[in-house]
Write a protein that holds these residues in place. Structure first.
Motif, mmCIF file in Angstrom:
data_model
loop_
_atom_site.group_PDB
_atom_site.id
_atom_site.type_symbol
_atom_site.label_atom_id
_atom_site.label_comp_id
_atom_site.label_asym_id
_atom_site.label_seq_id
_atom_site.Cartn_x
_atom_site.Cartn_y
_atom_site.Cartn_z
ATOM 1 N N LEU A 55 0.834 -1.195 0.000
ATOM 2 C CA LEU A 55 0.000 0.000 0.000
ATOM 3 C C LEU A 55 0.873 1.251 0.000
ATOM 4 O O LEU A 55 0.596 2.208 -0.718
ATOM 5 N N ALA A 56 1.931 1.241 0.810
ATOM 6 C CA ALA A 56 2.823 2.400 0.848
ATOM 7 C C ALA A 56 3.406 2.643 -0.541
ATOM 8 O O ALA A 56 3.511 3.784 -0.989
ATOM 9 N N ALA A 57 3.743 1.556 -1.241
ATOM 10 C CA ALA A 57 4.299 1.712 -2.595
ATOM 11 C C ALA A 57 3.269 2.328 -3.533
ATOM 12 O O ALA A 57 3.588 3.252 -4.280
ATOM 13 N N THR A 58 2.014 1.865 -3.472
ATOM 14 C CA THR A 58 1.009 2.446 -4.364
ATOM 15 C C THR A 58 0.748 3.911 -4.015
ATOM 16 O O THR A 58 0.295 4.673 -4.857
ATOM 17 N N LEU A 59 1.043 4.292 -2.780
ATOM 18 C CA LEU A 59 0.851 5.689 -2.397
ATOM 19 C C LEU A 59 2.042 6.545 -2.811
ATOM 20 O O LEU A 59 2.069 7.745 -2.553
ATOM 21 N N GLY A 60 3.042 5.920 -3.426
ATOM 22 C CA GLY A 60 4.168 6.688 -3.959
ATOM 23 C C GLY A 60 5.425 6.633 -3.117
ATOM 24 O O GLY A 60 6.376 7.354 -3.385
ATOM 25 N N ALA A 61 5.435 5.817 -2.070
ATOM 26 C CA ALA A 61 6.615 5.748 -1.208
ATOM 27 C C ALA A 61 7.620 4.751 -1.786
ATOM 28 O O ALA A 61 7.277 3.602 -2.041
ATOM 29 N N GLY A 104 1.511 -2.869 -10.190
ATOM 30 C CA GLY A 104 2.974 -2.971 -10.210
ATOM 31 C C GLY A 104 3.514 -3.767 -9.049
ATOM 32 O O GLY A 104 4.696 -3.683 -8.721
ATOM 33 N N LEU A 105 2.662 -4.538 -8.391
ATOM 34 C CA LEU A 105 3.087 -5.328 -7.236
ATOM 35 C C LEU A 105 3.430 -6.750 -7.647
ATOM 36 O O LEU A 105 3.872 -7.550 -6.836
ATOM 37 N N PRO A 154 7.945 0.848 -11.339
ATOM 38 C CA PRO A 154 7.629 0.321 -10.006
ATOM 39 C C PRO A 154 6.343 0.946 -9.473
ATOM 40 O O PRO A 154 5.918 2.008 -9.926
ATOM 41 N N ALA A 155 5.730 0.259 -8.517
ATOM 42 C CA ALA A 155 4.432 0.692 -7.996
ATOM 43 C C ALA A 155 4.448 2.153 -7.558
ATOM 44 O O ALA A 155 3.484 2.881 -7.787
ATOM 45 N N ASP A 156 5.554 2.586 -6.944
ATOM 46 C CA ASP A 156 5.549 3.938 -6.396
ATOM 47 C C ASP A 156 5.628 5.021 -7.476
ATOM 48 O O ASP A 156 5.499 6.193 -7.169
ATOM 49 N N ARG A 157 5.836 4.617 -8.743
ATOM 50 C CA ARG A 157 5.812 5.620 -9.808
ATOM 51 C C ARG A 157 4.577 5.495 -10.687
ATOM 52 O O ARG A 157 4.388 6.265 -11.625
#
Lengths: 261, 374
Positions: A166-172, B57-58, B86-89
């Motif tokens: 979730l943190a990754a999808t939020l841009g972290a 992207g997971l 990647p997911a964060d982008r």
């Protein structure tokens, strides 16, 4: 739990009580042998202050290194899926079960004049590590880091991976996820691991005396101080031991009330 | 595949082809979605969640591409050209069945986490977070930690957190499935309202026909990692292509306005006189004049030659529009004051002589009508 003693439990209670005695009696004996009236005098002996000060300095330095390097290692181990991870984890665990003297010998083989990196280090910088305060810190790191890494890694592995996702999808990015999400969520584990590691560093004796010797003010930490004083000044040794017992109890109490169930 | 062939007047905002293979399961999904809500439906293990994680992207697909027109970086995945953002982008928002709010942060900090991660200054991020919380009705809980929230509140906060980054693609993975039935319908209404304001593409994975029929503009059915049907809710209700689709969309869904009782009556939208459904629901939670959804199982719709006498509260004259046989059962489309689908036995079809154009009477017992806030 019920404290009622019934006949059927006696065969278990006897060995249980004996076990308790084996653990509790020595601590009680230490308290019984303290000359309480003279305690301030004993505590003011040079060996007490000097070795406690050195222990405070070296364990603090150890903890800084343990936090800065051990926390990322715990995170990498907790999240890596590589097949080598198991082996790395086992490697990190070895110092937990290794006799400390063996650790000391291993450290000499590493940083000693003929050591794997020691000779090179002396050539390049002119510095020798063994029998210095730095050696004390290296010995403490060697024995304490595994306690911290294993404890924190366990807490981190228990952390639901979907929080990372979730943190990754939020841009972290990975670093922000680690510092802002994973680390705050495993703070109880970090505290428990820190207490265990610090207590282990404080009590470190075997590796230190092998690798750093026992030079007052330079490498003679509190446990080495106790050992050195026991011959000539037993009451100073007892006083120093009392301080360490007190510290152990305080650490345990803080852990229990705040972080342990 | 038929997804790409489905005619759509809107420009394609999400264009994806995902090929994922894990052990004994393979997913091969082509999706072209316009702005709006697309529901992904299918039995367990049909690949819905796999598709979402690949889009986010997971999980890295074996082959395929993902392009999202409105994202800052529109090319998310093109394995032929070595692109895999990647997911964060990726400009993506994710809401799962469990809220998974960060427990060490209060609600504002939870919702501000996304904007902060994307470089927004602290003050602006907090202002944005407060606005998002207001929008889902949680403005007064902004300083609370997630621990003290009800499940419905927590899920609304999770939605606010996902939307605070203005994602181009919003992924909802069974967002209401962990809620108890009452909380679910209230939260569904909030979710539907918030989604209508959202200007991006939403993919909604769900098992719940009411979710799909109330929120989605389009239904995509998956089974065994392949698309089995793709169409508007009306299309699918009229012609469900699989047993699963028939089961999911088999409900008659009637939107309208409550006339509070007792008995509670729903005046159905866009219909003339007599277009009312009488229910046996308790009036609690259904205020006079509020929006409501009445659902009727097609099997609960009876059809008769003559106007039935006796107990049913809902009786309408209808004309048969179509008859679709499915084994021993038939789905009969009925046009009348209230549009309905009835499911009757093949025997009844023969007995009543049901063909397109037949004039019949349809009846539904009040106790067979379910009502929820719409």
């Amino acid at each position: 739990m019920s404290t009622r003693v019934r006949g059927g439990r006696l065969p278990l209670l006897a060995p249980a009580g004996l076990a308790l005695t084996l653990v509790a009696l020595p601590m009680l004996a230490l308290l019984l042998r303290v000359e309480w009236a003279e305690l301030p005098t004993h505590l003011s002996r040079p060996v007490v202050g000097q070795s406690l000060r050195l222990s405070a300095v070296t364990t603090s330095a150890t903890m800084v290194v343990v936090w800065l390097l051990g926390t990322p290692l715990a995170w990498v181990l907790a999240r890596a899926d590589h097949r080598l991870t198991t082996w790395v984890r086992a490697l990190v665990t070895v110092p937990l079960v290794l006799p400390p003297v063996v650790g000391g010998v291993a450290l000499l083989m590493t940083y000693g004049r003929r050591g794997v990196v020691g000779g090179w280090l002396e050539q390049v910088t002119g510095l020798t590590v063994p029998f210095t305060t730095v050696a004390v810190v290296l010995a403490e790191i060697f024995v304490a880091l595994p306690f911290y890494v294993i404890t924190v890694e366990g807490a981190m592995r228990g952390l639901d991976r979907r929080y990372d996702q979730l943190a990754a999808t939020l841009g972290a990015g990975p670093l922000r996820t680690f510092t802002r999400v994973a680390l705050p969520m495993v703070l109880p584990g970090v505290a428990a691991g820190s207490a265990l590691a610090w207590a282990r560093a404080l009590g470190e004796f075997g590796a230190t005396i092998t690798f750093a010797g026992s030079f007052p003010g330079r490498t003679q930490t509190a446990p080495l101080g106790v050992y050195a004083a026991l011959e000539q000044d037993p009451q100073a040794a007892i006083a120093l031991s009392l301080v360490m017992l007190l510290v152990a109890v305080v650490v345990l109490g803080a852990l229990r009330s705040r972080w342990l169930p | 595949m038929n997804a790409a062939a489905a005619p759509s007047p809107d420009p394609v905002a999400l264009d994806a082809h995902l090929v994922v293979e894990t052990g004994d399961f393979s997913l091969d999904l082509e999706l072209g979605c316009a702005v709006g809500v697309t529901a992904l439906l299918g039995p367990n293990g049909s690949g819905k969640t796999t598709a979402l994680t690949a889009l986010a992207g997971l999980r890295r697909p074996r082959a395929g591409h993902v392009r999202v027109a409105d994202a800052p970086e529109p090319e998310w995945l093109d394995l032929d050209r070595g692109v895999d953002l990647p997911a964060d982008r990726r400009s993506v928002g994710l809401v799962l069945a469990e809220p998974l709010l960060f427990p060490h942060l209060d609600l504002v900090e939870n919702v501000a986490f996304g904007p902060r991660s994307r470089g927004m200054p602290r003050r602006a991020a907090r202002a944005r977070a407060s606005l998002e919380l207001e929008r889902v009705g949680l403005g007064d809980l902004a300083r609370r930690r997630p621990g003290g929230l009800s499940s419905g509140q927590a899920q609304r906060a999770a939605l606010a957190r996902a939307l605070a980054t203005d994602p181009a693609l919003l992924l909802l993975d069974e967002p209401l499935s962990a809620l108890d039935p009452q909380t679910r319908s209230a939260t569904r209404a909030d979710l539907a309202r918030r989604l209508r304001e959202f200007a991006g593409v939403t993919l909604l994975v769900t098992h719940d026909p009411v979710d799909a029929l109330t929120m989605a503009d389009r239904l995509v059915f998956l089974d065994g990692g392949r698309v089995t049907q793709d169409g508007t809710p009306a299309d699918v209700v009229a012609h469900p292509r699989t047993a699963y689709a028939a089961q999911v969309v088999g409900l008659n869904l009637l939107a309208g306005t409550v006339r509070s009782g007792p008995p509670v009556v729903v005046a159905v939208d866009g219909a003339g006189a007599g277009a009312e459904v009488v229910t046996a629901e308790e009036p609690g939670g259904l205020a006079d004049g509020s929006r409501a959804l009445a659902t009727v199982d097609p099997a609960a719709v009876s059809v008769h030659r003559e106007r039935p006498a006796g107990s049913p509260r809902n009786v309408w004259p209808v004309v048969v529009t179509e008859v679709t046989m499915a084994g021993q059962r038939a789905r009969v489309g009925l046009d009348g004051p209230v549009p309905l689908v009835a499911e009757i036995t093949a025997g009844a079809v023969a007995e009543l002589g049901v063909v397109a154009g037949t004039r019949l009477w349809a009846s539904v017992k009040a106790t067979e009508v379910r009502v929820q806030p719409g």
